[in-house]
Design a protein around this motif. Structure first.
Motif, PDB file in Angstrom:
ATOM      1  N   UNK A  77      37.581  38.185  50.951  1.00 23.47           N
ATOM      2  CA  UNK A  77      37.421  37.655  49.589  1.00 23.47           C
ATOM      3  C   UNK A  77      38.411  38.332  48.665  1.00 23.47           C
ATOM      4  N   UNK A  78      38.992  37.540  47.794  1.00 21.41           N
ATOM      5  CA  UNK A  78      40.050  38.040  46.934  1.00 21.41           C
ATOM      6  C   UNK A  78      39.616  38.027  45.471  1.00 21.41           C
ATOM      7  N   UNK A  79      39.786  39.197  44.835  1.00 20.60           N
ATOM      8  CA  UNK A  79      39.381  39.357  43.434  1.00 20.60           C
ATOM      9  C   UNK A  79      40.626  39.462  42.561  1.00 20.60           C
ATOM     10  N   UNK A  96      41.756  32.690  44.110  1.00 22.30           N
ATOM     11  CA  UNK A  96      40.823  33.816  44.125  1.00 22.30           C
ATOM     12  C   UNK A  96      39.377  33.359  44.284  1.00 22.30           C
ATOM     13  N   UNK A  97      38.559  34.238  44.864  1.00 24.08           N
ATOM     14  CA  UNK A  97      37.129  33.985  45.002  1.00 24.08           C
ATOM     15  C   UNK A  97      36.344  34.572  43.836  1.00 24.08           C
ATOM     16  N   UNK A  98      36.903  35.633  43.260  1.00 24.06           N
ATOM     17  CA  UNK A  98      36.237  36.316  42.157  1.00 24.06           C
ATOM     18  C   UNK A  98      37.280  36.580  41.073  1.00 24.06           C
ATOM     19  N   UNK A  99      36.947  36.237  39.836  1.00 26.53           N
ATOM     20  CA  UNK A  99      37.819  36.586  38.717  1.00 26.53           C
ATOM     21  C   UNK A  99      37.069  37.641  37.907  1.00 26.53           C
ATOM     22  N   UNK A 100      37.604  38.878  37.930  1.00 24.06           N
ATOM     23  CA  UNK A 100      36.880  39.977  37.271  1.00 24.06           C
ATOM     24  C   UNK A 100      37.270  40.153  35.809  1.00 24.06           C
ATOM     25  N   UNK A 101      38.247  39.368  35.351  1.00 24.91           N
ATOM     26  CA  UNK A 101      38.834  39.675  34.054  1.00 24.91           C
ATOM     27  C   UNK A 101      38.662  38.558  33.017  1.00 24.91           C
ATOM     28  N   UNK A 102      37.534  37.872  33.080  1.00 16.77           N
ATOM     29  CA  UNK A 102      37.271  36.868  32.043  1.00 16.77           C
ATOM     30  C   UNK A 102      37.032  37.608  30.728  1.00 16.77           C
ATOM     31  N   UNK A 103      37.777  37.236  29.683  1.00  9.34           N
ATOM     32  CA  UNK A 103      37.559  37.926  28.408  1.00  9.34           C
ATOM     33  C   UNK A 103      37.540  36.990  27.201  1.00  9.34           C
ATOM     34  N   UNK A 104      37.470  35.682  27.472  1.00  8.34           N
ATOM     35  CA  UNK A 104      37.297  34.756  26.357  1.00  8.34           C
ATOM     36  C   UNK A 104      36.589  33.499  26.846  1.00  8.34           C
ATOM     37  N   UNK A 105      35.938  32.824  25.925  1.00  9.18           N
ATOM     38  CA  UNK A 105      35.222  31.590  26.265  1.00  9.18           C
ATOM     39  C   UNK A 105      36.217  30.515  26.700  1.00  9.18           C
ATOM     40  N   UNK A 114      37.967  24.554  37.728  1.00 10.59           N
ATOM     41  CA  UNK A 114      38.492  24.791  39.080  1.00 10.59           C
ATOM     42  C   UNK A 114      37.761  23.898  40.074  1.00 10.59           C
ATOM     43  N   UNK A 115      38.419  23.593  41.200  1.00 11.24           N
ATOM     44  CA  UNK A 115      37.845  22.664  42.170  1.00 11.24           C
ATOM     45  C   UNK A 115      36.658  23.237  42.946  1.00 11.24           C
ATOM     46  N   UNK A 116      36.312  24.485  42.710  1.00  8.45           N
ATOM     47  CA  UNK A 116      35.183  25.056  43.460  1.00  8.45           C
ATOM     48  C   UNK A 116      34.488  26.094  42.610  1.00  8.45           C
ATOM     49  N   UNK A 117      33.326  26.537  43.079  1.00  9.73           N
ATOM     50  CA  UNK A 117      32.571  27.537  42.333  1.00  9.73           C
ATOM     51  C   UNK A 117      33.259  28.892  42.425  1.00  9.73           C
ATOM     52  N   UNK A 118      33.210  29.635  41.340  1.00  9.39           N
ATOM     53  CA  UNK A 118      33.835  30.952  41.303  1.00  9.39           C
ATOM     54  C   UNK A 118      32.830  31.991  40.840  1.00  9.39           C
TER      55      UNK A 118
END
Ligand SMILES: *Cc1c(COP(=O)(O)O)cnc(C)c1O
Length: 225
Positions: A77-79, A96-105, A114-118
């Motif tokens: 799995x790639x973050x 990526x499978x995980x995005x750790x850096x969401x910082x805005x709505x 995105x075409x799949x769940x994250x």
């Protein structure tokens, strides 16, 4: 002689075990994220061969080049742990499978297309000297609500990067603060702690330590993102 990856991994695991023992936690509660930024895709393969399954990369473009070589490793799995620019969200959502850096709505809404769940985490900026990106603690309630409203995103927790200091005790108050913020919002995932300070992070409740240098050695100068 240069220590092998196997030896470095053993040392990281030993440090991790001692820190876990000090606070009565178990190994299963913590993900060891191998941070392979700047290293070639062979670093991912070598770490995978030693049993590591979670990998952290900082730059969408850099990982795009490695992805074809590693995308078929079963269970890997790639973050994304580096700042995400909104014009790269589509590609990031594919890679990526995980995005750790969401910082805005806005970023969350774009990732939601995105075409799949994250799996996502919200990056929190706890000091002006730390990472340049991240949401301010004040913005968290609204941002968490926005992310929870995105049906394709699963919010797993918070991530932070304290200001750099050689002394891990300098990081501890930031780790503690992140844990308190997560708890107050009913979030359990805490991505915090790097090569030099992950023991303090473990003691403060980290569920994901992001380790580069202690596994792969010093990085060559990073490419431009
Ligand atoms: C590079 C990086 C790491 C790994 O740092 P090391 O000190 O090499 O362990 C962890 N988290 C983030 C966000 C990074 O950019």
């Amino acid at each position: 002689m240069e220590e092998s990856l196997r030896e470095k991994l053993d040392r990281v695991e030993e440090r991790l075990s001692r820190a876990l023992a000090r606070c009565g936690r178990s190994r299963g509660e913590v993900t060891l994220l191998a941070v392979t930024k700047v290293f070639p895709y062979q670093a991912i393969e070598a770490a995978y061969a030693l049993g590591l399954r979670e990998f952290g990369e900082n730059y969408v473009r850099e990982f795009e080049a490695k992805h074809p070589h590693v995308k078929s490793l079963p269970g890997a799995r790639f973050h994304l742990i580096g700042h995400l620019q909104s014009n790269k969200t589509r590609r990031a959502g594919e890679l990526f499978d995980v995005i750790e850096t969401v910082d805005s709505a806005k970023l969350a809404r774009r990732l939601n297309e995105a075409p799949r769940r994250l799996d996502v985490m919200i990056e929190v900026k706890l000091s002006p000297e730390g990472s340049k990106s991240g949401a301010a603690p004040m913005e968290l309630p609204a941002l968490i609500e926005a992310v929870r409203g995105c049906s394709n995103l699963r919010l797993t927790g918070l991530m932070t990067m304290p200001p750099w200091s050689e002394d891990p005790e300098e990081s501890r108050p930031y780790f503690r603060r992140l844990r308190e913020l997560a708890a107050s919002h009913g979030l359990t995932g805490l991505s915090m702690g790097m090569s030099h300070d992950f023991e303090a992070a473990i003691e403060e409740g980290s569920t994901c330590i992001r380790v580069g240098t202690a596994l792969f050695g010093r990085r060559p100068k990073p490419e431009a993102a």
